[in-house]
Design a protein around this motif. Structure first.
Motif, mmCIF file in Angstrom:
data_model
loop_
_atom_site.group_PDB
_atom_site.id
_atom_site.type_symbol
_atom_site.label_atom_id
_atom_site.label_comp_id
_atom_site.label_asym_id
_atom_site.label_seq_id
_atom_site.Cartn_x
_atom_site.Cartn_y
_atom_site.Cartn_z
ATOM 1 N N VAL A 157 -12.366 -7.046 -9.941
ATOM 2 C CA VAL A 157 -13.758 -7.687 -10.397
ATOM 3 C C VAL A 157 -13.517 -8.943 -10.407
ATOM 4 O O VAL A 157 -14.324 -9.892 -9.879
ATOM 5 C CB VAL A 157 -14.286 -7.030 -11.434
ATOM 6 N N GLU A 158 -12.556 -9.615 -11.180
ATOM 7 C CA GLU A 158 -12.574 -10.977 -11.568
ATOM 8 C C GLU A 158 -12.299 -11.829 -10.263
ATOM 9 O O GLU A 158 -13.012 -12.841 -9.818
ATOM 10 C CB GLU A 158 -11.167 -11.189 -12.423
ATOM 11 N N ALA A 159 -11.498 -11.590 -9.417
ATOM 12 C CA ALA A 159 -11.443 -11.897 -8.238
ATOM 13 C C ALA A 159 -12.356 -11.970 -7.226
ATOM 14 O O ALA A 159 -12.758 -13.054 -6.517
ATOM 15 C CB ALA A 159 -10.101 -11.197 -7.374
ATOM 16 N N ALA A 160 -13.029 -11.042 -7.209
ATOM 17 C CA ALA A 160 -14.311 -10.775 -6.413
ATOM 18 C C ALA A 160 -15.251 -11.725 -6.784
ATOM 19 O O ALA A 160 -16.312 -12.069 -5.922
ATOM 20 C CB ALA A 160 -14.902 -9.312 -6.331
ATOM 21 N N ASN A 161 -15.419 -11.786 -8.288
ATOM 22 C CA ASN A 161 -16.489 -12.872 -8.644
ATOM 23 C C ASN A 161 -16.220 -14.248 -8.584
ATOM 24 O O ASN A 161 -17.194 -14.908 -8.928
ATOM 25 C CB ASN A 161 -16.550 -12.259 -10.300
ATOM 26 N N ILE A 162 -15.269 -14.683 -8.244
ATOM 27 C CA ILE A 162 -14.900 -16.193 -8.071
ATOM 28 C C ILE A 162 -15.781 -16.525 -6.852
ATOM 29 O O ILE A 162 -15.937 -16.124 -5.589
ATOM 30 C CB ILE A 162 -13.367 -16.377 -7.783
ATOM 31 N N SER A 163 -16.437 -17.631 -7.005
ATOM 32 C CA SER A 163 -17.162 -18.426 -6.232
ATOM 33 C C SER A 163 -16.371 -19.067 -5.140
ATOM 34 O O SER A 163 -15.711 -19.810 -5.280
ATOM 35 C CB SER A 163 -18.222 -19.401 -6.892
#
Length: 344
Positions: free
Chosen positions: A88-94
């Motif tokens: 989730v954290e990687a996917a959420n990076i802009s």
């Protein structure tokens, strides 16, 4: 970014307030790996789907969110269904869905190996995901991904059974039997049929459709075993990974610019799943030639010269080959592999 590697969130039968209006809003509410449990007709059985092991491969999440928000319009699933949303954290990076994994972190789909867990936070997370699968004793496991580049959907499995062929047929018509040991989720034992589905390119609407249609049909299918195949499935046996040696420079181009290292043709993705004939040109090499690469077979031998040749610094196929997961994404090519290959 501080990460709690012990965190995993469980949601049960989430409503529209939790799921938000679209998958992007929903993703942005998540703080880490998330398990979503949906109650089915037979609550003694469960089917598991994982996604976002790589943060830049969104088709599985898009399909899951579409299924979850359309659930009132669909019949109740045959069994309980567990969705596991991983990186989730990687996917959420802009910009969203642009990072395979966090800068300075690890590819979690290389962390499913028991001997690495003690001193690796991402491996601890892999263990949490593995436990979330095992605790429901699934009838089958489907791990949804995208291809590194453009190309048709295909599936990968460590073991071929009639059930695996049937599950594959709801997503695609090509199944790869792989014995590679990379630390991937599919290398773990869950005592059930399991496949990884590469749904196609991450920016291709058809990829999201492939993921959704397969997911929908498999959650509603009355049988997890011995159900009819949706289509014929072609099997490809034991592909090899073409990798660059450490510290090798990589570029992409349309002609030879005499650069150090390896220059791959910029249209390399066009070769995905076609037949690349002997002497097909793939790029250009410096004076190290084929020594820029490694291509290791199941016996640990470097077989680069059995598959490729270099003539006057031009990289070509030494025999007829089937190439897939070729990408012109430099980061993926450097940190994972240039592409997979099998002899025709």
């Amino acid at each position: 970014m501080d990460i709690d590697f012990d965190e995993i969130t469980y949601l049960k039968n989430p409503d529209s307030l939790v799921l938000k209006a679209d998958y992007i809003q929903f993703l942005m509410t998540l703080t880490g790996p998330t398990v979503i449990d949906i109650t089915g007709s037979d609550q003694g059985k469960c089917r598991v789907f994982t996604t976002l092991l790589h943060g830049n491969e969104p088709s599985g999440l898009i399909a899951m969110h579409r299924w979850l928000t359309a659930n009132e319009q669909l019949p109740v699933p045959t069994t309980n269904v567990r969705f596991i949303i991983c990186s989730v954290e990687a996917a959420n990076i802009s910009p969203l869905f642009s990072r395979r994994y966090l800068d300075g972190g690890k590819d979690i789909n290389r962390c499913f190996s028991g001997d690495k867990i003690a001193d690796c936070g991402f491996c601890q997370r892999a263990l949490l995901i593995e436990q979330a699968i095992k605790e429901v004793n699934p009838e089958f496991l489907v791990d949804l991904h995208n291809c590194a580049g453009s190309g048709p959907a295909f599936a990968v499995t460590p073991m071929i059974t009639p059930e695996v062929l049937s599950i594959t047929s709801y997503f695609c018509q090509t199944l790869i039997l792989s014995g590679l040991q990379l630390g991937a989720l599919m290398e773990r034992r869950f005592d059930c049929p399991m496949i990884t589905v590469k749904c196609g390119g991450s920016n291709d609407e058809q990829s999201h459709h492939v993921a959704y249609q397969g997911l929908k049909q498999l959650t509603l299918n009355k049988q997890a075993k011995n159900f009819q195949q949706n289509r014929a499935v072609d099997i490809i046996y034991r592909p090899l990974r073409l990798e660059l040696k450490p510290h090798t420079c990589l570029t992409y181009g349309d002609h030879d610019e005499g650069v150090t290292g390896v220059c791959i043709k910029s249209n390399i993705e066009q070769l995905n799943f076609g037949i690349s004939r002997k002497d097909q040109m793939l790029g250009w090499l410096d004076d190290k030639g084929l020594d820029n690469f490694v291509l290791i077979d199941e016996h640990g031998n470097d077989v680069i010269r059995d598959h490729f040749s270099c003539r006057k610094n031009i990289l070509t196929c030494a025999v007829d080959l089937r190439i897939f997961m070729a990408t012109n994404n430099e980061s993926i090519a450097l940190n994972d592999c240039l592409f997979y290959v099998v002899k025709v």
